[in-house]
Design a protein around this motif. Structure first.
Motif, mmCIF file in Angstrom:
data_model
loop_
_atom_site.group_PDB
_atom_site.id
_atom_site.type_symbol
_atom_site.label_atom_id
_atom_site.label_comp_id
_atom_site.label_asym_id
_atom_site.label_seq_id
_atom_site.Cartn_x
_atom_site.Cartn_y
_atom_site.Cartn_z
ATOM 1 N N THR A 1 -57.072 -27.648 70.452
ATOM 2 C CA THR A 1 -56.842 -26.311 70.987
ATOM 3 C C THR A 1 -57.492 -26.150 72.351
ATOM 4 O O THR A 1 -56.891 -25.612 73.296
ATOM 5 N N ALA A 2 -58.740 -26.611 72.467
ATOM 6 C CA ALA A 2 -59.467 -26.493 73.737
ATOM 7 C C ALA A 2 -58.754 -27.237 74.854
ATOM 8 O O ALA A 2 -58.625 -26.738 75.980
ATOM 9 N N ALA A 3 -58.268 -28.436 74.540
ATOM 10 C CA ALA A 3 -57.602 -29.249 75.558
ATOM 11 C C ALA A 3 -56.253 -28.651 75.964
ATOM 12 O O ALA A 3 -55.947 -28.535 77.159
ATOM 13 N N GLU A 4 -55.451 -28.277 74.982
ATOM 14 C CA GLU A 4 -54.076 -27.862 75.254
ATOM 15 C C GLU A 4 -53.959 -26.427 75.753
ATOM 16 O O GLU A 4 -53.076 -26.117 76.555
ATOM 17 N N LYS A 5 -54.862 -25.545 75.290
ATOM 18 C CA LYS A 5 -54.700 -24.126 75.615
ATOM 19 C C LYS A 5 -55.751 -23.565 76.550
ATOM 20 O O LYS A 5 -55.574 -22.491 77.121
ATOM 21 N N LEU A 6 -56.859 -24.298 76.711
ATOM 22 C CA LEU A 6 -57.925 -23.801 77.582
ATOM 23 C C LEU A 6 -58.293 -24.784 78.691
ATOM 24 O O LEU A 6 -59.177 -24.497 79.491
ATOM 25 N N GLY A 7 -57.619 -25.920 78.721
ATOM 26 C CA GLY A 7 -57.851 -26.874 79.804
ATOM 27 C C GLY A 7 -59.221 -27.502 79.815
ATOM 28 O O GLY A 7 -59.728 -27.913 80.864
ATOM 29 N N THR A 8 -59.862 -27.610 78.653
ATOM 30 C CA THR A 8 -61.205 -28.193 78.582
ATOM 31 C C THR A 8 -61.155 -29.680 78.913
ATOM 32 O O THR A 8 -60.332 -30.415 78.379
ATOM 33 N N THR A 9 -62.062 -30.119 79.779
ATOM 34 C CA THR A 9 -62.077 -31.529 80.182
ATOM 35 C C THR A 9 -63.408 -32.223 79.901
ATOM 36 O O THR A 9 -63.505 -33.439 80.040
ATOM 37 N N LEU A 10 -64.413 -31.447 79.512
ATOM 38 C CA LEU A 10 -65.722 -32.035 79.252
ATOM 39 C C LEU A 10 -66.288 -31.472 77.954
ATOM 40 O O LEU A 10 -66.347 -30.260 77.761
ATOM 41 N N VAL A 11 -66.702 -32.371 77.050
ATOM 42 C CA VAL A 11 -67.287 -31.977 75.774
ATOM 43 C C VAL A 11 -68.666 -32.607 75.669
ATOM 44 O O VAL A 11 -68.824 -33.818 75.855
#
Length: 354
Positions: free
Chosen positions: A80-90
């Motif tokens: 969800t974070a990657a696809e809908k919020l553009g998260t690139t760093l965890v």
């Protein structure tokens, strides 16, 4: 599967100029941002150590606790974070994240979703097998806590015979996971502040890639620990002049080193934390948010929250009007905070014009 090493975490964040600019602009305007660049996952509250300064790893209080989110649920959060919020760093932490046998699945899921993964560990559990598992999971950076170049000081702070275990862990990663960046996290306390400058040469001798310093604090993950339990580690007014000299000595040693290290702006505010802390525009809840082992979502791990990924998807929470009220608490926050996540990130983002 053998995954290629990801780019360094900071480069991943700063290279996403459009997304970062969107976050900075919306923080300036006080609006919910479209993107969530950095996700902090505290995947467990369990730990195999009982460090003197730690407010999380209290074995007496936490030994009965179990992790709530399964690997499958964490994978859903990451997707969800990657696809809908553009998260690139965890950034993955705990407790001790390597106590989870499924941690490599969680890391791999983040990598498969295009994220760079940074994991923080005490290092004691890393052997050849775990070094290989970390390598194959695709993790970008492994940061290990090491509090002194000498065993006596480190063991006082972290536990008996943890120093050789940590040094061995670094060697294991260097030998069996050579593409993984290795970092050292050094918490500056009243017990070890005179060893900071010497730590730079020691870190270089271990073959690590980065060394980050942070002053001891009483908020964030340490806020539930009684101060009298680690009072001997907290600085007094009479220590500050010498602390400032030692910080400057470490700063100079870092300047002559090839290690990635603490920013000059972060160094400059360390001693002020104990006098009159520098004010900065915090990006907690804008550039970053935290999810704990139970699935609670908050702008910052210093803030309690009723939002949980088991009840609502992360992207829905991120845009919720009530969650935005928690962001506004960050605007008004007066905590004496100088940490390597929110503060360091916020100082770097302050270079943007808004």
């Amino acid at each position: 599967m053998n995954r290629e090493k990801q780019a360094s975490p900071l480069s991943v964040l700063m290279c996403n100029v459009w997304r970062t600019a969107n976050v900075v602009l919306n923080r300036y305007l006080g609006r919910p941002p479209r993107y969530l660049p950095v996700l902090l996952l505290f995947v467990t509250e369990r730990c195999n150590l009982r460090c003197r300064s730690c407010g999380v790893c209290d074995l007496a209080a936490l030994s009965a606790k179990k992790d709530v989110l399964s690997a499958a649920q964490w994978k859903h959060v990451l997707k969800t974070a990657a696809e809908k919020l553009g998260t690139t760093l965890v950034s993955i932490s705990g407790g001790e994240p390597l106590l989870r046998t499924d941690i490599y699945e969680i890391i791999s899921s983040a990598v498969d979703n295009g994220m760079s993964v940074h994991i923080c560990t005490n290092g004691v559990l890393i052997d050849k097998e775990r070094a290989l598992l970390l390598r194959d999971s695709g993790v970008s950076t492994v940061s290990i806590s090491l509090e002194s170049p000498d065993q006596e000081t480190h063991d006082y702070l972290r536990g008996v015979n943890t120093f050789p275990a940590v040094v061995d862990a670094i060697k294991m990663l260097r030998d069996y996971a050579p593409r993984v960046r290795i970092g050292i996290n050094y918490l500056i306390t009243r017990r070890n502040y005179r060893n900071m400058a010497e730590m730079v040469a020691f870190a270089e001798s271990l073959g690590v890639h980065q060394l980050k310093f942070a002053p001891i604090h009483t908020n964030l993950l340490h806020r539930h620990k009684a101060k009298d339990e680690y009072d001997d580690l907290l600085f007094r007014e009479e220590d500050l002049a010498e602390l400032e000299r030692e910080v400057n000595r470490a700063r100079k040693a870092c300047a002559g080193s090839t290690l990635a290290t603490t920013s000059d702006a972060f160094f400059s505010g360390m001693v002020q934390l104990y006098r009159s802390p520098k004010k900065f525009r915090c990006y907690a809840g804008y550039a970053v948010c935290a999810i704990n082992a139970s699935g609670d979502v908050s702008p910052c791990c210093d803030k309690d929250s009723r939002f949980n990924v088991l009840k609502q998807p992360l992207d829905v929470i991120w845009r919720d009007r009530e969650f935005h009220k928690l962001r506004k608490q960050v605007h008004r926050c007066k905590a004496e905070c100088w940490d390597t996540t929110n503060t360091e990130l916020s100082l770097r983002l302050s270079l943007f014009p808004c």
